[in-house]
Design an enzyme around this catalytic site. Structure first.
Site, PDB file in Angstrom:
ATOM      1  N   LYS A   1       0.851  -1.184   0.000  1.00  0.00           N
ATOM      2  CA  LYS A   1       0.000   0.000   0.000  1.00  0.00           C
ATOM      3  C   LYS A   1       0.892   1.241   0.000  1.00  0.00           C
ATOM      4  O   LYS A   1       1.942   1.269   0.662  1.00  0.00           O
ATOM      5  CB  LYS A   1      -0.906   0.008   1.235  1.00  0.00           C
ATOM      6  CG  LYS A   1      -1.883  -1.156   1.301  1.00  0.00           C
ATOM      7  CD  LYS A   1      -2.960  -1.074   0.239  1.00  0.00           C
ATOM      8  CE  LYS A   1      -4.015  -2.152   0.424  1.00  0.00           C
ATOM      9  NZ  LYS A   1      -5.120  -2.038  -0.545  1.00  0.00           N
TER      10      LYS A   1
ATOM     11  N   ASP B   1      -0.414  -0.228  -4.457  1.00  0.00           N
ATOM     12  CA  ASP B   1      -1.848   0.073  -4.449  1.00  0.00           C
ATOM     13  C   ASP B   1      -2.079   1.382  -3.708  1.00  0.00           C
ATOM     14  O   ASP B   1      -1.736   1.506  -2.531  1.00  0.00           O
ATOM     15  CB  ASP B   1      -2.608  -1.068  -3.773  1.00  0.00           C
ATOM     16  CG  ASP B   1      -4.116  -0.870  -3.784  1.00  0.00           C
ATOM     17  OD1 ASP B   1      -4.597   0.092  -4.415  1.00  0.00           O
ATOM     18  OD2 ASP B   1      -4.827  -1.690  -3.166  1.00  0.00           O
TER      19      ASP B   1
ATOM     20  N   GLU C   1      -1.918   0.333  -8.714  1.00  0.00           N
ATOM     21  CA  GLU C   1      -3.345   0.048  -8.651  1.00  0.00           C
ATOM     22  C   GLU C   1      -4.116   1.264  -8.151  1.00  0.00           C
ATOM     23  O   GLU C   1      -3.773   1.848  -7.126  1.00  0.00           O
ATOM     24  CB  GLU C   1      -3.593  -1.153  -7.729  1.00  0.00           C
ATOM     25  CG  GLU C   1      -5.028  -1.620  -7.711  1.00  0.00           C
ATOM     26  CD  GLU C   1      -5.226  -2.828  -6.809  1.00  0.00           C
ATOM     27  OE1 GLU C   1      -6.369  -3.296  -6.711  1.00  0.00           O
ATOM     28  OE2 GLU C   1      -4.234  -3.300  -6.200  1.00  0.00           O
TER      29      GLU C   1
ATOM     30  N   ASP D   1      -9.212  -0.824 -10.055  1.00  0.00           N
ATOM     31  CA  ASP D   1      -9.920  -1.640  -9.068  1.00  0.00           C
ATOM     32  C   ASP D   1     -11.285  -1.008  -8.820  1.00  0.00           C
ATOM     33  O   ASP D   1     -12.279  -1.373  -9.440  1.00  0.00           O
ATOM     34  CB  ASP D   1      -9.079  -1.712  -7.790  1.00  0.00           C
ATOM     35  CG  ASP D   1      -9.739  -2.469  -6.645  1.00  0.00           C
ATOM     36  OD1 ASP D   1     -10.902  -2.873  -6.779  1.00  0.00           O
ATOM     37  OD2 ASP D   1      -9.095  -2.656  -5.596  1.00  0.00           O
TER      38      ASP D   1
ATOM     39  N   LYS E   1     -12.747  -8.297  -8.659  1.00  0.00           N
ATOM     40  CA  LYS E   1     -13.199  -8.803  -7.363  1.00  0.00           C
ATOM     41  C   LYS E   1     -14.678  -9.156  -7.497  1.00  0.00           C
ATOM     42  O   LYS E   1     -15.494  -8.263  -7.756  1.00  0.00           O
ATOM     43  CB  LYS E   1     -13.028  -7.751  -6.270  1.00  0.00           C
ATOM     44  CG  LYS E   1     -11.583  -7.400  -5.941  1.00  0.00           C
ATOM     45  CD  LYS E   1     -11.525  -6.315  -4.883  1.00  0.00           C
ATOM     46  CE  LYS E   1     -10.074  -5.940  -4.571  1.00  0.00           C
ATOM     47  NZ  LYS E   1      -9.997  -4.787  -3.638  1.00  0.00           N
TER      48      LYS E   1
END
Length: 371
Positions: free
Chosen positions: A164, A189, A214, A239, A263
Site C-alpha cells: 500500500k 496500491d 493500482e 480496481d 473482485k
C-alpha cells in the site's frame, strides 16, 4: 432446477491477527454476513458479504447490505426457481447498485448449482487450471516492519507482493523496498489517494520496475486515469473504477488502464466477473483476482475464479493464516510452493466449520418461503 427454501444470515465479527492499514483506513475488527442458502432438495450453498463496516472502499457497508438483503433481495430469491445462478442477478437487476449484497447471495446459489451438477465451482465457471499462483498484500507500517514482512512472505513462496502507498509514503518507500528486493515481483496500491496534479510524483515510480500501480486516482476519474496512463511507463490497474462489464468496456476503449483487478464482491458476483473476464480476454487485457480480507468462503470462490485462463497475474489470494488465527472453513486455504490448489470437490470445495463459526456469530436472521 434450484428453488431456495431457506436462507440464514450469520452476522460475524472476527479480529485480524494484526491491524491492516491502507491510505484511508486501519482495520482490526472485520465484520461479515455469511449467507447459508438451502434449496428444496436439501442442498446447502454458502456465500459471503464482504463489505466493510464503513464506506471507505465503496459506498456499501455491512449495514447497508443487511438492509438490502433483508428488505429486498432475499424476499425476491426465496421460493423462486432458477435454472442457473446467472438468473439471480437478472432477478435483482431492477434494484440499483448494492453489488456486494447481491454478490454474497448469488455466490451461495453458485455453490448449490455446482454441488447439484457434481462439479467443482471452478469447473462450473469454466476454469482451466488445477492451481493458481498466490500473491499477498503488505499494509502501511514502519519501513523495517514492512521489509521484515516482505522477507517472510518471500520465504513462504508468495509469487507477488503488493504494498500500500499514499502521498508521503510512496517513492522513498518503493525505493527502499526495491533496494532490498531488486527482483521480487512488486506492485503498489494507492486506493485512490492521488490526484492528476501528482503526475510528476507518480512518474518517479517508473524507475522501480513495478508490475503496476493500482487505482492511483478516484474511482470515478476514468478519464483522468487515461491521461495519467499516457504519461506513465508503469501499467495502471483499475480496481474501484470497475464495478461492471460496462465500466470495463469504457476503461478499455478509453485506454484508462493496462490491467484490471476483478473482485467478485465489488462487481456484483461471479456472473458479472465472468463477463468482465471474457471481455478482457477478447481485448487482450490482463486481469487478476483481488481480495478483501475475507474468510475462506470468499477465498475458495476467488481461487475457483482465478483458475480461468485470462487470470495471468498472481492475485490477492493468500493463505487463511495471513489474516486469521483460525478460518471458518475446512480445509483452510494454504499455499504450497507459491500456489494454491484448485479444489476438484463439488461446489466451493470447502466446508464451513460450524463449531468455529459459532465463536464469532453475534446474530442470526432466518428467512423461509413462509416467512
Amino acid at each position: 432446477m434450484i428453488e431456495i427454501e431457506k436462507i440464514t444470515l450469520y452476522h460475524l465479527s472476527m479480529n485480524l491477527k494484526k491491524p491492516f492499514k491502507n491510505s484511508i483506513e486501519t482495520l482490526q475488527e472485520r465484520k461479515f454476513l455469511i449467507v447459508e442458502a438451502i434449496d428444496t432438495s436439501g442442498v446447502t450453498g454458502w456465500g459471503e458479504v464482504s463489505a466493510f463496516s464503513s464506506p471507505w472502499y465503496t459506498e456499501e457497508t455491512i449495514g447497508t447490505c443487511l438492509h438490502m438483503l433483508k428488505d429486498f433481495f432475499i424476499p425476491n430469491v426465496v421460493g423462486r426457481e432458477f435454472n442457473h445462478p446467472s438468473e439471480v442477478p437478472d432477478s435483482l437487476a431492477r434494484y440499483k447498485g448494492n453489488r456486494m449484497a447481491k454478490a454474497g447471495l448469488e455466490s451461495a446459489v453458485w455453490d448449490i448449482y455446482a454441488k447439484k451438477k457434481g462439479v467443482s465451482l471452478a469447473e462450473a465457471l469454466g476454469g482451466t487450471r488445477d492451481k493458481v499462483p498466490a500473491g499477498v498484500v503488505v499494509g502501511l507500517a514502519p519501513l523495517d516492519d514492512m521489509l521484515k514482512e516482505i522477507e517472510s512472505y518471500q520465504k513462504e513462496g508468495y509469487q507477488r507482493i503488493k504494498i500500500k502507498i499514499q502521498p508521503g509514503q510512496d517513492v522513498e518507500l518503493v525505493k527502499a523496498i526495491r533496494s532490498r528486493f531488486p527482483t521480487i515481483p512488486l506492485m503498489a496500491d494507492a486506493n485512490s489517494s492521488y490526484e492528476l496534479k501528482d503526475i510528476s510524483r507518480l512518474k518517479e515510480l517508473d524507475d522501480y520496475h513495478l508490475m503496476m500501480i493500482e487505482q492511483p486516482l478516484q474511482a470515478d476519474d476514468i478519464v483522468d486515469h487515461r491521461h495519467l496512463q499516457k504519461h506513465l511507463k508503469t501499467a495502471i490497474c483499475l480496481d474501484e473504477s470497475i464495478c461492471s462489464v460496462d465500466d470495463a468496456r469504457r476503461a478499455i476503449e478509453l485506454g484508462s488502464c493496462k490491467i484490471i483487478n476483478i473482485k467478485p464482491s465489488r462487481v456484483g458476483g461471479l456472473t458479472e466477473a465472468l463477463k468482465i473476464h471474457d471481455l478482457c480476454k477478447e481485448h487482450h487485457m490482463q486481469v487478476w483476482c483481488g481480495g478483501m480480507l475475507e474468510t475462506g468462503i470468499s477465498r475458495a470462490q476467488n481461487v475457483a475464479l482465478a483458475s480461468l485462463p485470462q487470470f495471468t497475474i498472481p492475485g490477492d489470494i493468500s493463505s487463511s493464516s495471513r489474516y486469521w488465527d483460525e478460518d471458518i472453513v475446512t480445509p483452510d486455504i494454504r499455499i504450497d510452493n507459491g500456489f494454491i490448489s484448485v479444489s476438484k470437490q463439488p461446489g466451493l470445495g470447502v466446508e464451513v466449520n460450524q463449531d468455529i463459526m459459532r465463536k464469532y456469530v453475534t446474530k442470526m436472521d432466518v428467512f423461509t418461503q413462509h416467512g
